[in-house]
Design a protein around this motif. Structure first.
Motif, PDB file in Angstrom:
ATOM      1  N   SER A  44      29.978 -86.073  -5.513  1.00  0.00           N
ATOM      2  CA  SER A  44      29.324 -84.853  -5.039  1.00  0.00           C
ATOM      3  C   SER A  44      29.865 -84.379  -3.701  1.00  0.00           C
ATOM      4  O   SER A  44      30.360 -85.166  -2.889  1.00  0.00           O
ATOM      5  CB  SER A  44      27.807 -85.074  -4.921  1.00  0.00           C
ATOM      6  N   VAL A  45      29.737 -83.082  -3.499  1.00  0.00           N
ATOM      7  CA  VAL A  45      29.937 -82.447  -2.197  1.00  0.00           C
ATOM      8  C   VAL A  45      28.585 -81.888  -1.800  1.00  0.00           C
ATOM      9  O   VAL A  45      28.010 -81.056  -2.510  1.00  0.00           O
ATOM     10  CB  VAL A  45      30.985 -81.323  -2.259  1.00  0.00           C
ATOM     11  N   LEU A  46      28.053 -82.337  -0.684  1.00  0.00           N
ATOM     12  CA  LEU A  46      26.696 -82.008  -0.274  1.00  0.00           C
ATOM     13  C   LEU A  46      26.712 -81.061   0.922  1.00  0.00           C
ATOM     14  O   LEU A  46      27.443 -81.280   1.892  1.00  0.00           O
ATOM     15  CB  LEU A  46      25.938 -83.281   0.080  1.00  0.00           C
TER      16      LEU A  46
ATOM     17  N   GLY B 201      30.513 -93.812   0.405  1.00  0.00           N
ATOM     18  CA  GLY B 201      31.764 -93.372  -0.200  1.00  0.00           C
ATOM     19  C   GLY B 201      31.578 -92.624  -1.502  1.00  0.00           C
ATOM     20  O   GLY B 201      32.538 -92.377  -2.234  1.00  0.00           O
ATOM     21  N   ALA B 202      30.328 -92.237  -1.802  1.00  0.00           N
ATOM     22  CA  ALA B 202      30.018 -91.583  -3.073  1.00  0.00           C
ATOM     23  C   ALA B 202      29.996 -90.064  -2.967  1.00  0.00           C
ATOM     24  O   ALA B 202      29.887 -89.385  -3.994  1.00  0.00           O
ATOM     25  CB  ALA B 202      28.669 -92.071  -3.584  1.00  0.00           C
ATOM     26  N   ALA B 203      30.085 -89.516  -1.752  1.00  0.00           N
ATOM     27  CA  ALA B 203      29.964 -88.070  -1.569  1.00  0.00           C
ATOM     28  C   ALA B 203      30.739 -87.632  -0.334  1.00  0.00           C
ATOM     29  O   ALA B 203      31.076 -88.446   0.532  1.00  0.00           O
ATOM     30  CB  ALA B 203      28.491 -87.671  -1.422  1.00  0.00           C
ATOM     31  N   LYS B 204      30.995 -86.335  -0.285  1.00  0.00           N
ATOM     32  CA  LYS B 204      31.521 -85.675   0.905  1.00  0.00           C
ATOM     33  C   LYS B 204      30.443 -84.712   1.392  1.00  0.00           C
ATOM     34  O   LYS B 204      29.612 -84.242   0.614  1.00  0.00           O
ATOM     35  CB  LYS B 204      32.801 -84.910   0.603  1.00  0.00           C
ATOM     36  N   MET B 205      30.462 -84.412   2.680  1.00  0.00           N
ATOM     37  CA  MET B 205      29.445 -83.531   3.240  1.00  0.00           C
ATOM     38  C   MET B 205      30.098 -82.438   4.063  1.00  0.00           C
ATOM     39  O   MET B 205      31.104 -82.671   4.745  1.00  0.00           O
ATOM     40  CB  MET B 205      28.460 -84.318   4.113  1.00  0.00           C
ATOM     41  N   CYS B 206      29.515 -81.237   3.992  1.00  0.00           N
ATOM     42  CA  CYS B 206      29.966 -80.111   4.808  1.00  0.00           C
ATOM     43  C   CYS B 206      28.745 -79.371   5.322  1.00  0.00           C
ATOM     44  O   CYS B 206      27.812 -79.097   4.552  1.00  0.00           O
ATOM     45  CB  CYS B 206      30.851 -79.185   3.983  1.00  0.00           C
ATOM     46  N   ALA B 207      28.723 -79.059   6.591  1.00  0.00           N
ATOM     47  CA  ALA B 207      27.607 -78.306   7.168  1.00  0.00           C
ATOM     48  C   ALA B 207      27.574 -76.906   6.583  1.00  0.00           C
ATOM     49  O   ALA B 207      28.617 -76.303   6.289  1.00  0.00           O
ATOM     50  CB  ALA B 207      27.735 -78.242   8.681  1.00  0.00           C
TER      51      ALA B 207
END
Length: 377
Positions: free
Chosen positions: A294-296, A318-324
């Motif tokens: 996921s990308v959260l 290590g299961a996701a990437k995050m972006c504000a």
């Protein structure tokens, strides 16, 4: 074998409270325990709980407005009245008196957990978010179990006087209807080929607008990647405007599907190769349970920015990437999403990390913990 228990559950107000409680109830029922819910008949629990086949006792409490402190008088009076009624009911009818009680964080739990404390019945709390709600904080000191879904919240409960031994990292229970999601069934329903790469996008009815706008701007680049299909849930309030802005041609509609909401989330997540979503507690739990990369994009106006902390649970694993949210219009965000859609190996690593969290077993772990604290039948 554990003796059959009578378990009382208080959960209400929002799906974020009610659905984890129903997931727990399903596991309790499967093990032969007796379950009864307490909540407001006119709110969400009053519909979902009876529909799921569980006993439901209506109770009524009123919250108070912190900006109007005088409303606390009526709230406390109503709370005491409901608590007293439950104490009398449990004393009068041993068949109704629970062996263990659990509240899922809404204010509706207060009369039930206070009645339990008065009668010496062990009670548990479940906290879905990374920032504890007021009701759970108030009830934390005497709880026999505080089940958390985010490691970072443990310290907040201990500061409220909770016993360190009572706080356990359990996870957020996910309903069987989601856990039983099937990839082939989901893709067949959506009309997505088995060898396609499916991006699923959802933001919920709250705070989806910015994500929807960004998806509109990325439509052409997404569909330029061979084999990519998109399922975009806009939220009900933004559906018509987003559909107009996308202006999908007949050819594009074959690979880009837009919906106001997703009502078959289990099959959809099972079918997904990548998810782009907000970071509400229920979304995090379902994404982790089905181990979807996921990308959260945390909702920026959430209380105490708790969605960012929610997201870190998957990101740190290590299961996701995050972006504000403030950064999703930047080119780096587009490259992140497009890059993951092109990189099956990176997604496979993220999926493996998500599987390692064991989120799919949260309901089982919570029942184990309740069985351990319940008073002898």
């Amino acid at each position: 074998m554990t003796a059959k228990l009578k378990v009382a559950i208080a959960a209400g107000g929002t799906a974020g409270h009610v659905n984890p409680a129903l997931a727990l109830a399903e596991e309790l029922r499967q093990r032969g325990h007796e379950v009864r819910f307490y909540g407001e008949s006119r709110r969400l629990e009053g519909k979902l709980v009876p529909a799921a086949g569980f006993a439901f006792t209506p109770i009524h409490v009123t919250g108070f407005d912190r900006e109007r402190p005088w409303t606390a008088i009526a709230a406390l009076t109503n709370l005491a009245r409901t608590e007293g009624r439950l104490v009398r009911d449990f004393k009068r009818d041993p068949a109704l008196c629970p062996d263990v009680v659990i509240g899922f964080g809404a204010y509706i739990e207060m009369p039930l957990v206070r009645a339990a404390a008065k009668l010496g019945i062990p009670y548990a709390l479940h906290e879905q978010n990374s920032v504890p709600g007021l009701a759970n904080k108030q009830a934390a000191k005497d709880a026999s179990l505080i089940a958390i879904a985010q490691p970072s919240v443990a310290e907040a409960f201990e500061k409220r006087g909770a016993k360190a031994s009572a706080v356990q990292m359990i996870g957020n229970p996910v309903r069987a209807s989601v856990l039983d999601g099937n990839c082939e069934r989901g893709r067949e329903t959506l009309g997505v080929p088995r060898d396609a790469t499916l991006l699923v996008v959802f933001g919920g009815s709250l705070g989806a607008h910015h994500l929807n706008e960004r998806m509109v701007s990325l439509k052409s680049e997404l569909l330029a990647i061979e084999g990519v299909h998109v399922l975009h849930s806009t939220g009900a309030d933004d559906f018509e405007a987003t559909e107009r802005a996308l202006a999908l041609s007949d050819e594009e509609e074959a690979r880009y599907r837009v919906r106001p909401y997703i009502d078959d989330m289990g099959d959809v997540l099972a079918a997904a190769d990548l998810v782009l979503s907000r970071a509400g507690a229920s979304s995090i739990a379902e994404i982790a349970a089905l181990a979807v990369p996921s990308v959260l994009v945390p909702y920026p106006h959430a209380t105490a920015d708790h969605q960012t902390t929610n997201a870190r649970y998957l990101v740190d694993a290590g299961a996701a990437k995050m972006c504000a949210d403030a950064d999703i219009d930047d080119r780096a965000f587009a490259e992140l999403v497009l890059g993951l859609l092109r990189d099956a190996d990176a997604r496979a690593q993220m999926r493996a990390h998500a599987e390692g969290l064991g989120q799919a077993r949260a309901a089982e772990r919570l029942v184990d913990a309740l069985e351990a604290i319940a008073r002898p039948a």
